[in-house]
Every structure is written in structure tokens, then in C-alpha cells.
Design an enzyme around this catalytic site. Structure first.
Site, PDB file in Angstrom:
ATOM      1  N   LYS A   1      -2.930  -9.713   5.135  1.00 17.71           N
ATOM      2  CA  LYS A   1      -3.116  -9.430   3.706  1.00 17.71           C
ATOM      3  C   LYS A   1      -2.548 -10.568   2.848  1.00 17.71           C
ATOM      4  CE  LYS A   1      -5.077  -5.301   3.780  1.00 17.71           C
ATOM      5  NZ  LYS A   1      -6.336  -4.937   3.128  1.00 17.71           N
TER       6      LYS A   1
ATOM      7  N   ARG B   1      -0.601   8.006  10.058  1.00 17.01           N
ATOM      8  CA  ARG B   1       0.313   7.791   8.933  1.00 17.01           C
ATOM      9  C   ARG B   1       1.110   9.068   8.677  1.00 17.01           C
ATOM     10  NH1 ARG B   1      -3.732   4.470   4.941  1.00 17.01           N
ATOM     11  NH2 ARG B   1      -5.335   5.531   6.165  1.00 17.01           N
ATOM     12  N   VAL B   2       2.208   8.904   7.967  1.00 15.10           N
ATOM     13  CA  VAL B   2       3.210   9.966   7.998  1.00 15.10           C
ATOM     14  C   VAL B   2       2.755  11.249   7.316  1.00 15.10           C
ATOM     15  CG1 VAL B   2       4.487   9.140   5.938  1.00 15.10           C
ATOM     16  CG2 VAL B   2       5.668  10.424   7.717  1.00 15.10           C
ATOM     17  N   VAL B   3       2.052  11.172   6.185  1.00 11.62           N
ATOM     18  CA  VAL B   3       1.701  12.407   5.468  1.00 11.62           C
ATOM     19  C   VAL B   3       0.736  13.242   6.319  1.00 11.62           C
ATOM     20  CG1 VAL B   3       0.624  13.382   3.414  1.00 11.62           C
ATOM     21  CG2 VAL B   3       2.122  11.392   3.198  1.00 11.62           C
ATOM     22  N   SER B   4      -0.308  12.589   6.841  1.00  5.48           N
ATOM     23  CA  SER B   4      -1.268  13.348   7.656  1.00  5.48           C
ATOM     24  C   SER B   4      -0.611  13.818   8.950  1.00  5.48           C
ATOM     25  CB  SER B   4      -2.525  12.522   7.924  1.00  5.48           C
ATOM     26  OG  SER B   4      -2.200  11.215   8.300  1.00  5.48           O
TER      27      SER B   4
ATOM     28  N   ARG C   1      10.931   1.403   0.201  1.00  3.05           N
ATOM     29  CA  ARG C   1       9.758   0.870  -0.499  1.00  3.05           C
ATOM     30  C   ARG C   1       9.512   1.696  -1.763  1.00  3.05           C
ATOM     31  NH1 ARG C   1       4.815   0.947   3.012  1.00  3.05           N
ATOM     32  NH2 ARG C   1       5.622  -0.899   4.036  1.00  3.05           N
TER      33      ARG C   1
ATOM     34  N   ARG D   1       9.749   5.917   1.324  1.00  4.68           N
ATOM     35  CA  ARG D   1       8.433   5.485   0.856  1.00  4.68           C
ATOM     36  C   ARG D   1       8.182   6.168  -0.491  1.00  4.68           C
ATOM     37  NH1 ARG D   1       9.277   2.764   4.718  1.00  4.68           N
ATOM     38  NH2 ARG D   1       7.854   2.143   6.396  1.00  4.68           N
TER      39      ARG D   1
ATOM     40  N   TYR E   1      -1.223  -7.368  10.209  1.00  5.37           N
ATOM     41  CA  TYR E   1      -1.645  -6.721   8.957  1.00  5.37           C
ATOM     42  C   TYR E   1      -0.958  -7.375   7.767  1.00  5.37           C
ATOM     43  CZ  TYR E   1      -2.504  -2.834   5.672  1.00  5.37           C
ATOM     44  OH  TYR E   1      -2.875  -2.046   4.598  1.00  5.37           O
TER      45      TYR E   1
HETATM   46  P1  NAD Z   1      -9.094   3.443   6.274  1.00  7.53           P
HETATM   47  O1  NAD Z   1      -8.733   2.992   7.643  1.00  7.53           O
HETATM   48  O2  NAD Z   1      -9.409   4.880   6.050  1.00  7.53           O
HETATM   49  O3  NAD Z   1     -10.328   2.611   5.700  1.00  7.53           O
HETATM   50  C1  NAD Z   1     -10.668   1.319   6.123  1.00  7.53           C
HETATM   51  C2  NAD Z   1     -12.174   1.245   6.236  1.00  7.53           C
HETATM   52  O4  NAD Z   1     -12.558  -0.096   6.592  1.00  7.53           O
HETATM   53  C3  NAD Z   1     -12.738   2.165   7.326  1.00  7.53           C
HETATM   54  O5  NAD Z   1     -13.878   2.825   6.862  1.00  7.53           O
HETATM   55  C4  NAD Z   1     -13.071   1.197   8.455  1.00  7.53           C
HETATM   56  O6  NAD Z   1     -14.070   1.672   9.329  1.00  7.53           O
HETATM   57  C5  NAD Z   1     -13.474  -0.042   7.671  1.00  7.53           C
HETATM   58  N1  NAD Z   1     -13.336  -1.289   8.442  1.00  7.53           N
HETATM   59  C6  NAD Z   1     -12.256  -1.706   9.151  1.00  7.53           C
HETATM   60  N2  NAD Z   1     -12.492  -2.914   9.692  1.00  7.53           N
HETATM   61  C7  NAD Z   1     -13.742  -3.280   9.284  1.00  7.53           C
HETATM   62  C8  NAD Z   1     -14.549  -4.411   9.525  1.00  7.53           C
HETATM   63  N3  NAD Z   1     -14.119  -5.430  10.300  1.00  7.53           N
HETATM   64  N4  NAD Z   1     -15.791  -4.448   8.970  1.00  7.53           N
HETATM   65  C9  NAD Z   1     -16.250  -3.426   8.203  1.00  7.53           C
HETATM   66  N5  NAD Z   1     -15.513  -2.321   7.951  1.00  7.53           N
HETATM   67  C10 NAD Z   1     -14.281  -2.248   8.491  1.00  7.53           C
HETATM   68  O7  NAD Z   1      -7.887   2.994   5.322  1.00  7.53           O
HETATM   69  P2  NAD Z   1      -7.639   3.218   3.775  1.00  7.53           P
HETATM   70  O8  NAD Z   1      -6.330   3.888   3.635  1.00  7.53           O
HETATM   71  O9  NAD Z   1      -8.840   3.803   3.129  1.00  7.53           O
HETATM   72  O10 NAD Z   1      -7.431   1.710   3.279  1.00  7.53           O
HETATM   73  C11 NAD Z   1      -8.460   1.010   2.583  1.00  7.53           C
HETATM   74  C12 NAD Z   1      -7.926  -0.350   2.159  1.00  7.53           C
HETATM   75  O11 NAD Z   1      -6.787  -0.186   1.307  1.00  7.53           O
HETATM   76  C13 NAD Z   1      -7.463  -1.232   3.321  1.00  7.53           C
HETATM   77  O12 NAD Z   1      -7.818  -2.573   3.049  1.00  7.53           O
HETATM   78  C14 NAD Z   1      -5.965  -1.089   3.306  1.00  7.53           C
HETATM   79  O13 NAD Z   1      -5.320  -2.229   3.837  1.00  7.53           O
HETATM   80  C15 NAD Z   1      -5.675  -0.917   1.821  1.00  7.53           C
HETATM   81  N6  NAD Z   1      -4.422  -0.188   1.616  1.00  7.53           N
HETATM   82  C16 NAD Z   1      -4.347   1.166   1.805  1.00  7.53           C
HETATM   83  C17 NAD Z   1      -3.131   1.823   1.639  1.00  7.53           C
HETATM   84  C18 NAD Z   1      -3.004   3.305   1.810  1.00  7.53           C
HETATM   85  O14 NAD Z   1      -1.867   3.808   1.737  1.00  7.53           O
HETATM   86  N7  NAD Z   1      -4.041   4.080   1.996  1.00  7.53           N
HETATM   87  C19 NAD Z   1      -1.989   1.095   1.295  1.00  7.53           C
HETATM   88  C20 NAD Z   1      -2.098  -0.298   1.142  1.00  7.53           C
HETATM   89  C21 NAD Z   1      -3.318  -0.918   1.283  1.00  7.53           C
HETATM   90  N1  UDP Z   2       6.831   8.039  10.232  1.00  9.78           N
HETATM   91  C1  UDP Z   2       7.516   9.104  10.788  1.00  9.78           C
HETATM   92  N2  UDP Z   2       6.819  10.001  11.546  1.00  9.78           N
HETATM   93  C2  UDP Z   2       5.478   9.894  11.749  1.00  9.78           C
HETATM   94  C3  UDP Z   2       4.777   8.812  11.169  1.00  9.78           C
HETATM   95  C4  UDP Z   2       5.496   7.889  10.414  1.00  9.78           C
HETATM   96  O1  UDP Z   2       8.741   9.248  10.615  1.00  9.78           O
HETATM   97  O2  UDP Z   2       4.917  10.764  12.437  1.00  9.78           O
HETATM   98  C5  UDP Z   2       7.569   7.075   9.367  1.00  9.78           C
HETATM   99  C6  UDP Z   2       7.360   5.616   9.709  1.00  9.78           C
HETATM  100  O3  UDP Z   2       8.305   5.189  10.676  1.00  9.78           O
HETATM  101  C7  UDP Z   2       7.568   4.958   8.371  1.00  9.78           C
HETATM  102  C8  UDP Z   2       7.086   5.990   7.359  1.00  9.78           C
HETATM  103  O4  UDP Z   2       7.062   7.227   8.064  1.00  9.78           O
HETATM  104  O5  UDP Z   2       8.951   4.736   8.141  1.00  9.78           O
HETATM  105  C9  UDP Z   2       5.703   5.686   6.798  1.00  9.78           C
HETATM  106  O6  UDP Z   2       4.855   5.444   7.887  1.00  9.78           O
HETATM  107  P1  UDP Z   2       3.290   5.209   7.724  1.00  9.78           P
HETATM  108  O7  UDP Z   2       2.746   4.896   9.086  1.00  9.78           O
HETATM  109  O8  UDP Z   2       2.694   6.348   6.981  1.00  9.78           O
HETATM  110  O9  UDP Z   2       3.148   3.957   6.743  1.00  9.78           O
HETATM  111  P2  UDP Z   2       3.900   2.544   6.570  1.00  9.78           P
HETATM  112  O10 UDP Z   2       4.996   2.418   7.575  1.00  9.78           O
HETATM  113  O11 UDP Z   2       2.838   1.537   6.769  1.00  9.78           O
HETATM  114  O12 UDP Z   2       4.442   2.601   5.190  1.00  9.78           O
END
Ligand code: NAD
Ligand code: UDP
Length: 313
Positions: free
Chosen positions: A152, A189-192, A278, A214, A148
């Protein structure tokens, strides 16, 4: 004659962030093509627009090329949760590289502007805190998060090379942890995770000691930032995130206090390469876009908890 509406392509439009962006652009009277392979996205995120004359839904994988006539490409397709992007890391790397390559090829062919959803993960486990855009990062090339993070990074590189070689108009945003309604309950992810665990009466899973930090941005703020960036003259990269920093333990305590103060915490091992801290520097976004978040973590958590209460009822 009235101007025709802008034609937008949103890759990953059925996902968490993408579906909120679909809402905003549709509400603004624009045309939207939502393209998704439904790996982590779902039609249930966009029910309001299916059948609408300005809306189209395409099942497609961005690792394959596609021909469409559009003015703007919002390139969000890529799984974002560590659990999902590590499920098939080779596919994640292909999605980042080939997906961005295909979308840049499309942008070049039709003269569209492309916005890339990049990430704070390009900074890796940062040695500089907080992180400005000029920081070049500390990223492991061979770890479980590399598919990832490096994906990116090369996506950003491709954008800038398409701009220099072919004049493609690019906008690169580095998104920091964003949360809100429409995250999947099993997103990982952590919030959900914390909200779903607390609503189910389960212990909250703290990875490591929970001292890692975070900075959490509410989805409405983030989408506003994406739109301002697309409309701006700045190519980026630009950080978008909420600069209020919390330890993961503090987040767990907030969620527990809001849902059920009796719940326990349990500890799980800290995943490999998990960044210790972060926090975005957002001076550039403030200066170039006039943007800063307006929804604090307390408010954002309330809205997200209300969403998950309905989902899980
Ligand atoms: P998400 O997983 O909910 O959304 C990603 C979407 O892309 C999904 O609908 C998935 O089905 C689609 N997808 C994945 N691979 C695909 C492919 N090969 N072809 C077509 N569709 C594809 O995640 P999100 O949180 O909505 O993230 C959206 C974008 O924002 C991502 O690029 C992610 O890297 C970037 N981003 C999100 C966060 C965040 O905290 N939410 C942080 C940093 C970057
Ligand atoms: N994390 C946690 N418990 C969980 C899920 C995540 O303690 O149930 C921590 C994880 O190790 C990280 C932070 O929460 O340090 C954020 O994790 P997330 O997967 O949301 O995003 P990212 O690591 O990509 O920032």
C-alpha cells in the site's frame, strides 16, 4: 440535453467495501463497472444489480492491464484481511504494485480520476498515537504483514508520481478498520471472527492479552467518506475511520454481552508485527470533506450481528 451518468469502475467491487460502494453509486443513478477476480469477493454481494442496464460485471485480475472507457476509478482490489493477504504474500504485493500501476495507466489514458483505497497499515506499529496523515509510520519491510503494508505504501507513491509526472487526478484515502454486513464469515478479521464465534457458541479467540487497540468504523460511514473524497478537490492522503478506540478485549466483551454472556475467551499467540494501538486523527477529513462517522460501535455491531444471524441461520 440531460447530462450522461458518470461512468465508474470499481476494482474489488464484489468485495466487502466495494459492494456497498456499488450500491451507493447505482442508487445515485450512475453507471458502474464492477471488476473483480473473486479472490475474497463474490457475486452474492451484488445480486440486486446483475442484469441492470447501468451495471456491468467483469471477471479480471488487476495485475493484468485492461482498456475501458470510464470517468472515475475506485481502486479497491486487494485482499484486506491479514489471513487472506498472507495466504499468498507475493500475489498481494503484485496486486498492490501492478494493480495500482495498471489502474493509473488506465486513468492516464482516458483522463479518469482515481481513488486509491490505502490503509492505516501504512503507519505500521505506530510510535505516534493517534495517527495524523503527516506521521510517516513504523513499518517492518520483511515481516508477514509487509506484503500488504509496503504494497500500500508503494501504491500511494505510484499515485503521487503519476500525479506529478502525468497530471493524473488522484485521491488517496487511508482507511482504518472498517466492519459491517457482507464481511465473509471466515474473513479472519476480528469483528467477524468474534460475532461468528459467539453465534456458533464457541469461545472468542483473543490474540495476546487483547490489550492492543483498534478504532472501528461502520461500513456506511466509510462509504460516505469515500464518495465525499472522490468528489472533493483534495488529493490526500486523508484518514477515514472512527476515532473511538477500543481494546480487543473490550470489543470481545461487547460482542459477548450482546450474543451470549456465558461464552469463554481463549488466548492465542499475538501474531508477529500486530500493531499495539491504532486510532485515526480525522481533523483533515472533517475540514476538507465535512465528514465524520455517525454510527457508534454499539449500533454498528447490532447491524452486523443481525446480518450474520441471517447468514448462519
Ligand atoms: P475484501 O477482501 O472484501 O475486498 C477486496 C476485493 O478485491 C475482493 O472482492 C477481491 O476478490 C478483490 N481482489 C483482490 N485481489 C484482486 C485482484 N488481483 N484483481 C481483482 N480483484 C481482486 O476487502 P475490503 O475490506 O472490502 O477492502 C477493500 C479495499 O479497502 C482493499 O484495498 C483494502 O486494502 C482497503 N482497506 C480496507 C479496510 C477495512 O477495514 N475493510 C481497511 C484498510 C484498507
Ligand atoms: N484479533 C483477535 N482475535 C481474532 C482476530 C483478530 O484478537 O480472532 C486481533 C488481532 O491480533 C489484531 C486485532 O484483533 O490485534 C485486529 O485484527 P484484524 O485482523 O481485524 O485487523 P488488523 O490487525 O489488520 O487491524
Amino acid at each position: 440535453m440531460p447530462l450522461s451518468p458518470l461512468r465508474n469502475l470499481i476494482t474489488g467491487g464484489a468485495g466487502f467495501l466495494g459492494s456497498h460502494l456499488v450500491d451507493r453509486l447505482m442508487q445515485a443513478g450512475e453507471e458502474v463497472i464492477c471488476l473483480d477476480n473473486y479472490f475474497t469477493g463474490r457475486k452474492a454481494n451484488i445480486p440486486a444489480w446483475i442484469g441492470h442496464p447501468r451495471f456491468e460485471l467483469i471477471r479480471h485480475d488487476v495485475t493484468e492491464s485492461i482498456r475501458l472507457e470510464v470517468d472515475r476509478i475506485w481502486h479497491l482490489a486487494c485482499p484486506a484481511s491479514p489471513v487472506h493477504y498472507q495466504h499468498n504474500p507475493i500475489k498481494t504485493a503484485k496486486t498492490s504494485f501492478l494493480g495500482t500501476y495498471n489502474m493509473l495507466g488506465l486513468a492516464r489514458r482516458v483522463g479518469a480520476r482515481l481513488l486509491l483505497a490505502s490503509t492505516s497499515e501504512v503507519y505500521g506499529d505506530p510510535e505516534l498515537h493517534p495517527q495524523p496523515e503527516s506521521y510517516r509510520g513504523c513499518v517492518n519491510t520483511i515481516g508477514p504483514r509487509s506484503c500488504y503494508d509496503e504494497g500500500k505504501r508503494i501504491a500511494e507513491t505510484l499515485c503521487f508520481d503519476y500525479n506529478r509526472m502525468h497530471g493524473v487526478a488522484i485521491r488517496v484515502v487511508r482507511i482504518f478498520n472498517t466492519y459491517g454486513p457482507r464481511m465473509l464469515p471466515d474473513d479472519g478479521r476480528v469483528v467477524s471472527n468474534f460475532i461468528v464465534q459467539a453465534l456458533r457458541g464457541e469461545p472468542l479467540t483473543l490474540y495476546g492479552q487483547g490489550s492492543q487497540t483498534r478504532s472501528f468504523c461502520y461500513v456506511d460511514d466509510l462509504v460516505e467518506g469515500l464518495i465525499r473524497m472522490m468528489n472533493s478537490d483534495h488529493m490526500g492522503p486523508i484518514n477515514l475511520g472512527n476515532p473511538d478506540e477500543f481494546s480487543i478485549r473490550q470489543l470481545a466483551e461487547m460482542v459477548r454481552a450482546k450474543i451470549n454472556p456465558e461464552l469463554q475467551f481463549i488466548h492465542r499467540p499475538l501474531p508477529a508485527d500486530d500493531p499495539l494501538q491504532r486510532q485515526p486523527v480525522i481533523g483533515l477529513a472533517m475540514q476538507e470533506l465535512g465528514w465524520q462517522p455517525s454510527i457508534d460501535l454499539e449500533q454498528g455491531l447490532d447491524a452486523t450481528i443481525a446480518y450474520f444471524r441471517q447468514c448462519l441461520a
